[in-house]
Design a protein around this motif. Structure first.
Motif, PDB file in Angstrom:
ATOM      1  N   ARG A  21       0.824  -1.209   0.000  1.00  0.00           N
ATOM      2  CA  ARG A  21       0.000   0.000   0.000  1.00  0.00           C
ATOM      3  C   ARG A  21       0.857   1.258   0.000  1.00  0.00           C
ATOM      4  O   ARG A  21       0.622   2.201  -0.775  1.00  0.00           O
ATOM      5  N   ILE A  22       1.875   1.262   0.852  1.00  0.00           N
ATOM      6  CA  ILE A  22       2.755   2.424   0.944  1.00  0.00           C
ATOM      7  C   ILE A  22       3.516   2.635  -0.357  1.00  0.00           C
ATOM      8  O   ILE A  22       3.627   3.779  -0.844  1.00  0.00           O
ATOM      9  N   ASN A  23       4.040   1.572  -0.948  1.00  0.00           N
ATOM     10  CA  ASN A  23       4.794   1.703  -2.195  1.00  0.00           C
ATOM     11  C   ASN A  23       3.930   2.258  -3.329  1.00  0.00           C
ATOM     12  O   ASN A  23       4.362   3.130  -4.085  1.00  0.00           O
ATOM     13  N   ARG A  24       2.709   1.756  -3.433  1.00  0.00           N
ATOM     14  CA  ARG A  24       1.804   2.268  -4.468  1.00  0.00           C
ATOM     15  C   ARG A  24       1.494   3.740  -4.243  1.00  0.00           C
ATOM     16  O   ARG A  24       1.486   4.548  -5.177  1.00  0.00           O
ATOM     17  N   THR A  25       1.220   4.069  -2.993  1.00  0.00           N
ATOM     18  CA  THR A  25       0.886   5.452  -2.656  1.00  0.00           C
ATOM     19  C   THR A  25       2.061   6.383  -2.923  1.00  0.00           C
ATOM     20  O   THR A  25       1.892   7.474  -3.505  1.00  0.00           O
ATOM     21  N   MET A  26       3.248   5.980  -2.521  1.00  0.00           N
ATOM     22  CA  MET A  26       4.430   6.820  -2.717  1.00  0.00           C
ATOM     23  C   MET A  26       4.726   7.014  -4.197  1.00  0.00           C
ATOM     24  O   MET A  26       5.035   8.137  -4.636  1.00  0.00           O
ATOM     25  N   ASP A  27       4.641   5.955  -4.990  1.00  0.00           N
ATOM     26  CA  ASP A  27       4.902   6.077  -6.430  1.00  0.00           C
ATOM     27  C   ASP A  27       3.932   7.059  -7.081  1.00  0.00           C
ATOM     28  O   ASP A  27       4.327   7.922  -7.874  1.00  0.00           O
ATOM     29  N   ALA A  28       2.650   6.925  -6.736  1.00  0.00           N
ATOM     30  CA  ALA A  28       1.628   7.805  -7.321  1.00  0.00           C
ATOM     31  C   ALA A  28       1.820   9.251  -6.864  1.00  0.00           C
ATOM     32  O   ALA A  28       1.679  10.190  -7.658  1.00  0.00           O
ATOM     33  N   CYS A  29       2.173   9.432  -5.591  1.00  0.00           N
ATOM     34  CA  CYS A  29       2.340  10.790  -5.061  1.00  0.00           C
ATOM     35  C   CYS A  29       3.595  11.476  -5.600  1.00  0.00           C
ATOM     36  O   CYS A  29       3.575  12.684  -5.853  1.00  0.00           O
ATOM     37  N   TRP A  30       4.668  10.731  -5.777  1.00  0.00           N
ATOM     38  CA  TRP A  30       5.866  11.324  -6.364  1.00  0.00           C
ATOM     39  C   TRP A  30       5.585  11.779  -7.800  1.00  0.00           C
ATOM     40  O   TRP A  30       6.021  12.851  -8.209  1.00  0.00           O
ATOM     41  N   LYS A  31       4.835  10.987  -8.527  1.00  0.00           N
ATOM     42  CA  LYS A  31       4.461  11.365  -9.899  1.00  0.00           C
ATOM     43  C   LYS A  31       3.618  12.641  -9.887  1.00  0.00           C
ATOM     44  O   LYS A  31       3.863  13.582 -10.652  1.00  0.00           O
ATOM     45  N   LEU A  32       2.629  12.674  -9.000  1.00  0.00           N
ATOM     46  CA  LEU A  32       1.767  13.858  -8.884  1.00  0.00           C
ATOM     47  C   LEU A  32       2.579  15.082  -8.471  1.00  0.00           C
ATOM     48  O   LEU A  32       2.364  16.192  -8.987  1.00  0.00           O
ATOM     49  N   TYR A  33       3.531  14.881  -7.559  1.00  0.00           N
ATOM     50  CA  TYR A  33       4.352  16.001  -7.089  1.00  0.00           C
ATOM     51  C   TYR A  33       5.223  16.568  -8.210  1.00  0.00           C
ATOM     52  O   TYR A  33       5.318  17.786  -8.374  1.00  0.00           O
ATOM     53  N   HIS A  34       5.862  15.712  -8.974  1.00  0.00           N
ATOM     54  CA  HIS A  34       6.732  16.186 -10.050  1.00  0.00           C
ATOM     55  C   HIS A  34       5.951  16.926 -11.131  1.00  0.00           C
ATOM     56  O   HIS A  34       6.500  17.814 -11.801  1.00  0.00           O
ATOM     57  N   GLU A  35       4.680  16.599 -11.283  1.00  0.00           N
ATOM     58  CA  GLU A  35       3.847  17.261 -12.291  1.00  0.00           C
ATOM     59  C   GLU A  35       3.200  18.544 -11.763  1.00  0.00           C
ATOM     60  O   GLU A  35       2.778  19.392 -12.560  1.00  0.00           O
ATOM     61  N   ASN A  36       3.145  18.694 -10.433  1.00  0.00           N
ATOM     62  CA  ASN A  36       2.421  19.830  -9.845  1.00  0.00           C
ATOM     63  C   ASN A  36       3.153  20.446  -8.652  1.00  0.00           C
ATOM     64  O   ASN A  36       2.511  20.923  -7.713  1.00  0.00           O
ATOM     65  N   GLY A  37       4.466  20.438  -8.705  1.00  0.00           N
ATOM     66  CA  GLY A  37       5.243  20.897  -7.561  1.00  0.00           C
ATOM     67  C   GLY A  37       5.047  22.348  -7.183  1.00  0.00           C
ATOM     68  O   GLY A  37       5.387  22.745  -6.061  1.00  0.00           O
ATOM     69  N   ASP A  38       4.478  23.159  -8.091  1.00  0.00           N
ATOM     70  CA  ASP A  38       4.316  24.586  -7.815  1.00  0.00           C
ATOM     71  C   ASP A  38       2.882  24.970  -7.470  1.00  0.00           C
ATOM     72  O   ASP A  38       2.542  26.153  -7.434  1.00  0.00           O
ATOM     73  N   ASN A  39       2.025  23.987  -7.215  1.00  0.00           N
ATOM     74  CA  ASN A  39       0.651  24.319  -6.863  1.00  0.00           C
ATOM     75  C   ASN A  39       0.148  23.437  -5.717  1.00  0.00           C
ATOM     76  O   ASN A  39       0.901  22.636  -5.154  1.00  0.00           O
ATOM     77  N   LEU A  40      -1.122  23.590  -5.379  1.00  0.00           N
ATOM     78  CA  LEU A  40      -1.672  22.884  -4.221  1.00  0.00           C
ATOM     79  C   LEU A  40      -1.741  21.377  -4.393  1.00  0.00           C
ATOM     80  O   LEU A  40      -1.701  20.631  -3.408  1.00  0.00           O
ATOM     81  N   LEU A  41      -1.844  20.913  -5.624  1.00  0.00           N
ATOM     82  CA  LEU A  41      -1.804  19.463  -5.850  1.00  0.00           C
ATOM     83  C   LEU A  41      -0.450  18.895  -5.447  1.00  0.00           C
ATOM     84  O   LEU A  41      -0.358  17.809  -4.871  1.00  0.00           O
ATOM     85  N   GLY A  42       0.602  19.650  -5.768  1.00  0.00           N
ATOM     86  CA  GLY A  42       1.940  19.233  -5.367  1.00  0.00           C
ATOM     87  C   GLY A  42       2.083  19.222  -3.857  1.00  0.00           C
ATOM     88  O   GLY A  42       2.720  18.325  -3.288  1.00  0.00           O
ATOM     89  N   LEU A  43       1.490  20.204  -3.213  1.00  0.00           N
ATOM     90  CA  LEU A  43       1.522  20.242  -1.747  1.00  0.00           C
ATOM     91  C   LEU A  43       0.776  19.046  -1.165  1.00  0.00           C
ATOM     92  O   LEU A  43       1.256  18.406  -0.223  1.00  0.00           O
TER      93      LEU A  43
END
Length: 255
Positions: free
Chosen positions: A182-204
């Motif tokens: 569960r943690i690995n799936r969540t971390m992979d998805a969140c890192w992807k989301l962060y790299h795509e939205n690091g300058d907005n609230l989605l990245g946060l």
């Protein structure tokens, strides 16, 4: 005859002067009305541009309960509240800059969302209607942990009802393995989301989840924060995580 004629002429000029004077007054009144109307319209347009409305649908179990709109950073300090009726609730106000919010009842979380201009729709299994919330819904839909959660729900009772230490240890080992997935799936998805939205609230949102689920040393997380945009680096929860890791490092053995 001459007297009456002159009087009539004077009367006509008098009436004409009065009419012209009234026309000037009416023109000024009309201009004032137009100016007020324009200002009102501009103000109304500005309000509409920055206005948000949250239309929520929840399970009937929430009927008669209050739900609260909170800043995600301060869940214990509601900004607004409303009574749920017929499984529905609504919040309405204006917003200057988008912010991360949570809607909760007195004992349950209803939704995590972004407050931004527009009409936001909240349902038990979805959220959307505005740009950031549409993206959040896509992310939540892509991160499907149903299979893992179902398996964990199956083994949790087995852990607590285990007849002996060996059976409990086996159930615990399986639960640990499932949680790691569960943690690995969540971390992979969140890192992807962060790299795509690091300058907005989605990245946060992604980085807050990473900080909660991940395992970091102070130096590791400090490097991430230093490289982050201000919207992430200055966030209260991110700074709290950084301070927590600093304290752990300072109090660890040999420090």
């Amino acid at each position: 005859m001459t007297y009456k004629f002159c009087f009539a002429i004077l009367l006509v000029f008098r009436i004409f002067a009065v009419v012209k004077n009234e026309e000037k007054k009416m023109k000024k009144v009309f201009q004032s009305i137009c100016a007020v109307a324009v200002i009102t319209l501009m103000g109304s347009c500005g309000d509409n541009k920055n206005q948000y409305k949250i239309n929520g649908t929840v399970d009937d179990d929430f009927n008669g309960q209050m739900v609260y709109l909170c800043n995600y950073e301060e869940l214990n300090n509601p900004l607004d509240s409303v009574l749920v009726a017929d499984g529905k609730f609504s919040f309405k106000d204006t917003v200057v800059e988008p912010w991360m919010a949570a809607i909760r009842s007195s004992n349950a979380m209803v939704a995590t969302l972004f407050v931004e201009p527009g009409t936001i729709t909240v349902k038990p299994d979805s959220i959307g209607g505005t740009p950031l919330n549409d993206k959040l819904h896509v992310f939540n839909s892509s991160l499907d942990l149903t299979d893992i959660e179902e398996q964990m729900e199956e083994y949790i009772p087995l852990y607590y009802s285990a007849p002996n230490a060996e059976a409990r240890a086996e159930a615990e080992s399986i639960l640990d393995s499932l949680d790691a997935i569960r943690i690995n799936r969540t971390m992979d998805a969140c890192w992807k989301l962060y790299h795509e939205n690091g300058d907005n609230l989605l990245g946060l949102y992604a980085m807050q989840t990473i900080a909660h689920e991940g395992s970091f040393t102070f130096n590791q997380f400090d490097s991430i924060v230093k490289a982050a945009s201000p919207v992430v680096a200055k966030d209260k929860k991110i700074q709290q995580k950084l301070e927590q890791l600093r304290n752990i490092e300072h109090t660890s053995a040999g420090k």
